[in-house]
Motif scaffolding. Sequence first.
Motif, PDB file in Angstrom:
ATOM      1  N   ARG A   1       1.333   8.180  -3.765  1.00 14.36           N
ATOM      2  CA  ARG A   1       1.507   6.855  -4.342  1.00 14.36           C
ATOM      3  C   ARG A   1       2.407   6.011  -3.445  1.00 14.36           C
ATOM      4  O   ARG A   1       3.399   6.498  -2.907  1.00 14.36           O
ATOM      5  N   VAL A   2       2.040   4.758  -3.301  1.00 16.32           N
ATOM      6  CA  VAL A   2       2.832   3.764  -2.590  1.00 16.32           C
ATOM      7  C   VAL A   2       3.066   2.607  -3.548  1.00 16.32           C
ATOM      8  O   VAL A   2       2.130   2.156  -4.229  1.00 16.32           O
TER       9      VAL A   2
ATOM     10  N   VAL B   1      -5.068 -10.720   1.654  1.00 17.96           N
ATOM     11  CA  VAL B   1      -3.607 -10.651   1.818  1.00 17.96           C
ATOM     12  C   VAL B   1      -2.901 -11.888   1.286  1.00 17.96           C
ATOM     13  O   VAL B   1      -1.909 -11.774   0.565  1.00 17.96           O
ATOM     14  N   VAL B   2      -3.401 -13.076   1.607  1.00 20.13           N
ATOM     15  CA  VAL B   2      -2.729 -14.301   1.154  1.00 20.13           C
ATOM     16  C   VAL B   2      -2.513 -14.307  -0.362  1.00 20.13           C
ATOM     17  O   VAL B   2      -1.411 -14.641  -0.827  1.00 20.13           O
TER      18      VAL B   2
ATOM     19  N   PRO C   1      -0.290  -0.296  -6.494  1.00 19.86           N
ATOM     20  CA  PRO C   1      -0.516  -1.386  -7.453  1.00 19.86           C
ATOM     21  C   PRO C   1      -1.884  -2.039  -7.270  1.00 19.86           C
ATOM     22  O   PRO C   1      -2.515  -2.470  -8.237  1.00 19.86           O
ATOM     23  N   SER C   2      -2.329  -2.155  -6.044  1.00 14.02           N
ATOM     24  CA  SER C   2      -3.694  -2.566  -5.718  1.00 14.02           C
ATOM     25  C   SER C   2      -3.995  -2.042  -4.329  1.00 14.02           C
ATOM     26  O   SER C   2      -3.080  -1.777  -3.550  1.00 14.02           O
ATOM     27  N   LYS C   3      -5.267  -1.881  -4.009  1.00 13.28           N
ATOM     28  CA  LYS C   3      -5.613  -1.422  -2.666  1.00 13.28           C
ATOM     29  C   LYS C   3      -7.014  -1.885  -2.314  1.00 13.28           C
ATOM     30  O   LYS C   3      -7.888  -1.998  -3.179  1.00 13.28           O
TER      31      LYS C   3
ATOM     32  N   LEU D   1      -1.754  -2.223  -0.980  1.00 13.76           N
ATOM     33  CA  LEU D   1      -2.196  -1.714   0.311  1.00 13.76           C
ATOM     34  C   LEU D   1      -3.493  -2.394   0.728  1.00 13.76           C
ATOM     35  O   LEU D   1      -4.423  -2.514  -0.075  1.00 13.76           O
ATOM     36  N   VAL D   2      -3.548  -2.819   1.987  1.00 14.28           N
ATOM     37  CA  VAL D   2      -4.780  -3.317   2.582  1.00 14.28           C
ATOM     38  C   VAL D   2      -4.949  -2.597   3.912  1.00 14.28           C
ATOM     39  O   VAL D   2      -4.087  -2.675   4.773  1.00 14.28           O
ATOM     40  N   PHE D   3      -6.065  -1.875   4.057  1.00 13.00           N
ATOM     41  CA  PHE D   3      -6.368  -1.214   5.324  1.00 13.00           C
ATOM     42  C   PHE D   3      -7.512  -1.954   6.001  1.00 13.00           C
ATOM     43  O   PHE D   3      -8.555  -2.219   5.381  1.00 13.00           O
TER      44      PHE D   3
END
Length: 373
Positions: free
Chosen positions: A294-295, A355-356, A325-327, A299-301
């Motif tokens: 968990r982070v 991201v924005v 929380p979201s990815k 997260l956006v990869f």
Amino acid sequence: MTTAAALVAAFCLPASAAEPPSDPYAPAREIVADMNRIVTPDGVQETFVATLGGAKQVVNVRGTDRDNPILVFVHGGPGAVEMPFAWTFQRPWEDFFTVVHYDQRGAGRSYPLNPPKALAPTMTLERYRDDAIELIELLQERYGKRKVVLMGHSWGSFVGLAVALERPDLLHAYVGVGQGIDFREGEKAGMAWTRAQALAAGNEEAVAAIDALAPYPMAGPFTIEQADGWRKYAMPYGSLLYNRPPGETLYFHQPRLSPLYTPADRKAWGEGSVFTVTTLWPRLADVSFADVDRVEVPLVFLLGRHDYTVPSPVAAEWFEEVEAPSKELIWFEHSAHMPMFEEPGLFLAALLREVVPLTGGGQASANVDQKGS
């Protein structure tokens, strides 16, 4: 992880007898500088030296509106600074983010600012993580921001993910590009892919050379010479740049036109890159986030489908299981390790789309709406 010692000369292109002291690229750099100059009333364009963890490090900040969210780019390597390449792809980002690059301890323009012997014992993932945290805190105070977007690339993605785990309170989101998860597993996957490519191509020399590296990476010494031992065969198959064999691209010449890098800076970069990667690589063998489940930040990869410099399947497998929380994972189908350069329009679109909104609106969201209207 893109600056294996055998590639340093190609990346850095230091001044040499073939490049006279007068620097024939200076006029072109002046053109690039003028084209990319920030002229908006509320913009920012500055370079300064910050002391982070006791080491002086060069920081560059650019953006058209100080109200936009800050995006901090953590470069790869170790030692592969992104600042001298950024002029080729970053300018559109600056309408939506205030973009910050810094040359890490022992790298690029920061290398001449600190005695290498004093620096060497400090070079650990934890120290690079804490440098990034200190930089974010400095930026908070300097520009009046509560949080930043943190983007880690290649080696910098290990640093970035470590920051996200240690200080999620500082971040709107963490963006991983060429994301690494486990050094040994990444090396293993990259070697296996390269061997398969070489076998299919009938390259018996490459197959034998890769086989001779055993028991690396799972046991024995963990050195940059071994990492170079397979990467030199991987690059012609597109592990770093999709469909751009090293001998058929001028990608590595981009720093010659960077307004931020003189011939002396490129020479220092070459020397610092060898120092950094030789010192740091053996200390990274057992660095792994494989057990992280968990982070506490979004997260956006952003992964290149053909990336086997830092193999993207390893990151994608981890991403599938981790909670956040979201990815969101975005694949770039015509990219390897450098999607911001290889597919710059789609990369920008991903930043705006994914991201924005995580930054909570403000001027950047208004800019997105304006561009889309």
